[in-house]
Motif scaffolding. Structure first.
Motif, PDB file in Angstrom:
ATOM      1  N   GLY A  51      50.264  41.062  17.381  1.00  0.00           N
ATOM      2  CA  GLY A  51      51.408  40.184  17.602  1.00  0.00           C
ATOM      3  C   GLY A  51      51.370  39.414  18.903  1.00  0.00           C
ATOM      4  N   SER A  52      50.368  39.662  19.765  1.00  0.00           N
ATOM      5  CA  SER A  52      50.276  38.964  21.045  1.00  0.00           C
ATOM      6  C   SER A  52      49.777  37.533  20.846  1.00  0.00           C
ATOM      7  N   SER A  53      50.286  36.618  21.659  1.00  0.00           N
ATOM      8  CA  SER A  53      49.832  35.230  21.592  1.00  0.00           C
ATOM      9  C   SER A  53      48.570  35.007  22.425  1.00  0.00           C
ATOM     10  N   THR A  54      48.184  36.004  23.211  1.00  0.00           N
ATOM     11  CA  THR A  54      46.976  35.926  24.034  1.00  0.00           C
ATOM     12  C   THR A  54      45.809  36.562  23.288  1.00  0.00           C
ATOM     13  N   THR A  55      44.687  35.864  23.231  1.00  0.00           N
ATOM     14  CA  THR A  55      43.517  36.363  22.513  1.00  0.00           C
ATOM     15  C   THR A  55      42.468  36.890  23.486  1.00  0.00           C
ATOM     16  N   HIS A  56      41.550  37.692  22.944  1.00  0.00           N
ATOM     17  CA  HIS A  56      40.440  38.177  23.762  1.00  0.00           C
ATOM     18  C   HIS A  56      39.594  37.014  24.276  1.00  0.00           C
ATOM     19  N   PRO A 133      45.636  28.681  28.853  1.00  0.00           N
ATOM     20  CA  PRO A 133      46.673  27.949  29.590  1.00  0.00           C
ATOM     21  C   PRO A 133      46.267  27.730  31.045  1.00  0.00           C
ATOM     22  N   LEU A 134      46.554  26.561  31.567  1.00  0.00           N
ATOM     23  CA  LEU A 134      46.304  26.287  32.976  1.00  0.00           C
ATOM     24  C   LEU A 134      47.376  26.978  33.822  1.00  0.00           C
ATOM     25  N   PRO A 135      47.109  27.176  35.133  1.00  0.00           N
ATOM     26  CA  PRO A 135      48.107  27.833  35.995  1.00  0.00           C
ATOM     27  C   PRO A 135      49.477  27.193  35.859  1.00  0.00           C
ATOM     28  N   SER A 136      50.485  28.027  35.730  1.00  0.00           N
ATOM     29  CA  SER A 136      51.832  27.537  35.422  1.00  0.00           C
ATOM     30  C   SER A 136      52.716  27.360  36.644  1.00  0.00           C
ATOM     31  N   MET A 212      36.834  39.645  41.476  1.00  0.00           N
ATOM     32  CA  MET A 212      36.817  38.223  41.114  1.00  0.00           C
ATOM     33  C   MET A 212      37.356  38.033  39.704  1.00  0.00           C
ATOM     34  N   GLY A 213      36.846  38.831  38.757  1.00  0.00           N
ATOM     35  CA  GLY A 213      37.317  38.717  37.386  1.00  0.00           C
ATOM     36  C   GLY A 213      38.803  39.001  37.263  1.00  0.00           C
ATOM     37  N   GLN A 214      39.262  40.045  37.928  1.00  0.00           N
ATOM     38  CA  GLN A 214      40.676  40.397  37.893  1.00  0.00           C
ATOM     39  C   GLN A 214      41.523  39.284  38.508  1.00  0.00           C
ATOM     40  N   GLY A 215      41.040  38.720  39.591  1.00  0.00           N
ATOM     41  CA  GLY A 215      41.783  37.646  40.248  1.00  0.00           C
ATOM     42  C   GLY A 215      41.920  36.421  39.379  1.00  0.00           C
ATOM     43  N   PHE A 216      40.838  36.016  38.724  1.00  0.00           N
ATOM     44  CA  PHE A 216      40.909  34.820  37.877  1.00  0.00           C
ATOM     45  C   PHE A 216      41.737  35.075  36.620  1.00  0.00           C
ATOM     46  N   SER A 218      44.365  36.867  36.643  1.00  0.00           N
ATOM     47  CA  SER A 218      45.757  36.787  37.110  1.00  0.00           C
ATOM     48  C   SER A 218      46.236  35.349  37.210  1.00  0.00           C
ATOM     49  N   VAL A 219      45.309  34.424  37.378  1.00  0.00           N
ATOM     50  CA  VAL A 219      45.680  33.010  37.508  1.00  0.00           C
ATOM     51  C   VAL A 219      46.027  32.394  36.155  1.00  0.00           C
ATOM     52  N   PHE A 220      45.289  32.775  35.112  1.00  0.00           N
ATOM     53  CA  PHE A 220      45.409  32.078  33.830  1.00  0.00           C
ATOM     54  C   PHE A 220      46.142  32.852  32.736  1.00  0.00           C
ATOM     55  N   LEU A 221      46.243  34.169  32.867  1.00  0.00           N
ATOM     56  CA  LEU A 221      46.834  34.968  31.799  1.00  0.00           C
ATOM     57  C   LEU A 221      48.283  35.334  32.108  1.00  0.00           C
ATOM     58  N   PRO A 222      49.068  35.650  31.083  1.00  0.00           N
ATOM     59  CA  PRO A 222      50.471  36.046  31.303  1.00  0.00           C
ATOM     60  C   PRO A 222      50.559  37.323  32.138  1.00  0.00           C
ATOM     61  N   ASP A 223      51.644  37.473  32.868  1.00  0.00           N
ATOM     62  CA  ASP A 223      51.823  38.653  33.712  1.00  0.00           C
ATOM     63  C   ASP A 223      51.876  39.950  32.902  1.00  0.00           C
ATOM     64  N   ALA A 224      52.243  39.842  31.630  1.00  0.00           N
ATOM     65  CA  ALA A 224      52.301  41.035  30.789  1.00  0.00           C
ATOM     66  C   ALA A 224      50.920  41.667  30.622  1.00  0.00           C
ATOM     67  N   LEU A 225      49.846  40.871  30.748  1.00  0.00           N
ATOM     68  CA  LEU A 225      48.478  41.378  30.599  1.00  0.00           C
ATOM     69  C   LEU A 225      48.049  42.205  31.806  1.00  0.00           C
ATOM     70  N   ALA A 226      48.801  42.145  32.899  1.00  0.00           N
ATOM     71  CA  ALA A 226      48.445  42.939  34.084  1.00  0.00           C
ATOM     72  C   ALA A 226      48.489  44.428  33.782  1.00  0.00           C
TER      73      ALA A 226
END
Length: 263
Positions: A51-56, A133-136, A212-216, A218-226
């Motif tokens: 049901g998530s709108s974010t894909t792998h 999505p680009l940074p919001s 680096m991967g975690q940081g990038f 955080s820039v592009f993915l929803p906060d729920a993915l944290a």
């Protein structure tokens, strides 16, 4: 110090011109991370959770920016220096006003130039093919900025230091690609970090790639993915501290290991 900065900037201009004239090197350097992003994104194009709108594929597209920078900075710079050392380019430079510090600055300028185009290409692939999505917000754009700066400096300096591990220019690609490939898998770039064993993550956390991967992401993915990260949050402060520490470590290692000639 001003003379080091001036000569370093001049050396950086020369390095950029040399890169532009090597069209085959530009194509390979930029295309390989983009091709991997496309392949991984197409293979794992499923929702992160039901049901998530974010894909792998979006998760991979965000994290692959780290690999793009690492490939451009660490591998390309390390191999290039090994070649320059073997064909006598560095030995000739030693007879000029160029110091080791100026040479390092020149390489960092080169990587900044290349990394900007690399990141733009990866973002183009992510946005057009996988709806990344680009940074919001302005805060996220700011985070993207300091992540790029710290990542480029750390990876470039580590590439300079690692170039001394290769005895010849022919062995340099194998020597430098091995740790990079291992870290891509153990740091959650090629494999979703939530599926990795905790022992593997603990080891990879000692190196900059994981952060680096975690940081990038955080820039592009929803906060729920944290919540799927190791600590359950994006940890921007710790990311900055770790990458900043690796900038210092990379500088020290570069100064200690850098050689103008093979002898």
């Amino acid at each position: 110090m001003p003379s080091v900065l001036v000569t370093g900037r001049s050396r950086g201009y020369v390095e950029v011109l040399q890169l532009i004239r090597q069209k085959d090197a530009i194509i390979f350097t930029f295309a390989f991370p983009a091709l991997l992003t496309i392949l991984l994104g197409l293979i794992f194009n499923t929702p992160v959770t039901p049901g998530s709108s974010t894909t792998h594929s979006q998760v991979f597209a965000a994290g692959m920016i780290a690999y793009g920078i690492l490939s451009t900075a660490f591998i390309s710079i390390g191999v290039g220096i090994a070649v320059d050392r073997e064909d006598g380019t560095l030995k000739r430079l030693r007879g000029t006003p160029i110091t080791a510090g100026s040479y390092f600055i020149g390489k960092i300028v080169l990587v900044f130039f290349a990394a900007l185009f690399e990141v733009l290409l990866l973002l183009l692939v992510g946005v057009l093919l996988f709806d990344l999505p680009l940074p919001s917000s302005g805060e996220r754009w700011f985070t993207l900025g300091w992540l790029l700066v710290l990542s480029v400096i750390a990876c470039t300096l580590l590439g300079i230091a690692a170039s001394s591990l290769a005895r010849t220019s022919r062995s340099a690609p194998a020597v430098l690609n091995l740790p990079v490939l291992v870290l891509q898998f153990t740091s959650g770039i090629f494999v979703h970090i939530a599926t990795l064993p905790s022992a593997m993550i603990n080891v990879s956390a000692l190196f900059p790639v994981k952060w680096m991967g975690q940081g990038f992401r955080s820039v592009f993915l929803p906060d729920a993915l944290a919540a799927q990260e190791v600590a359950g949050s994006w940890e921007p402060g710790r990311t900055a501290l770790v990458l900043g520490a690796w900038c210092v470590i990379g500088l020290v290692l570069s100064l200690v290991t850098f050689r103008w000639s093979r002898s």
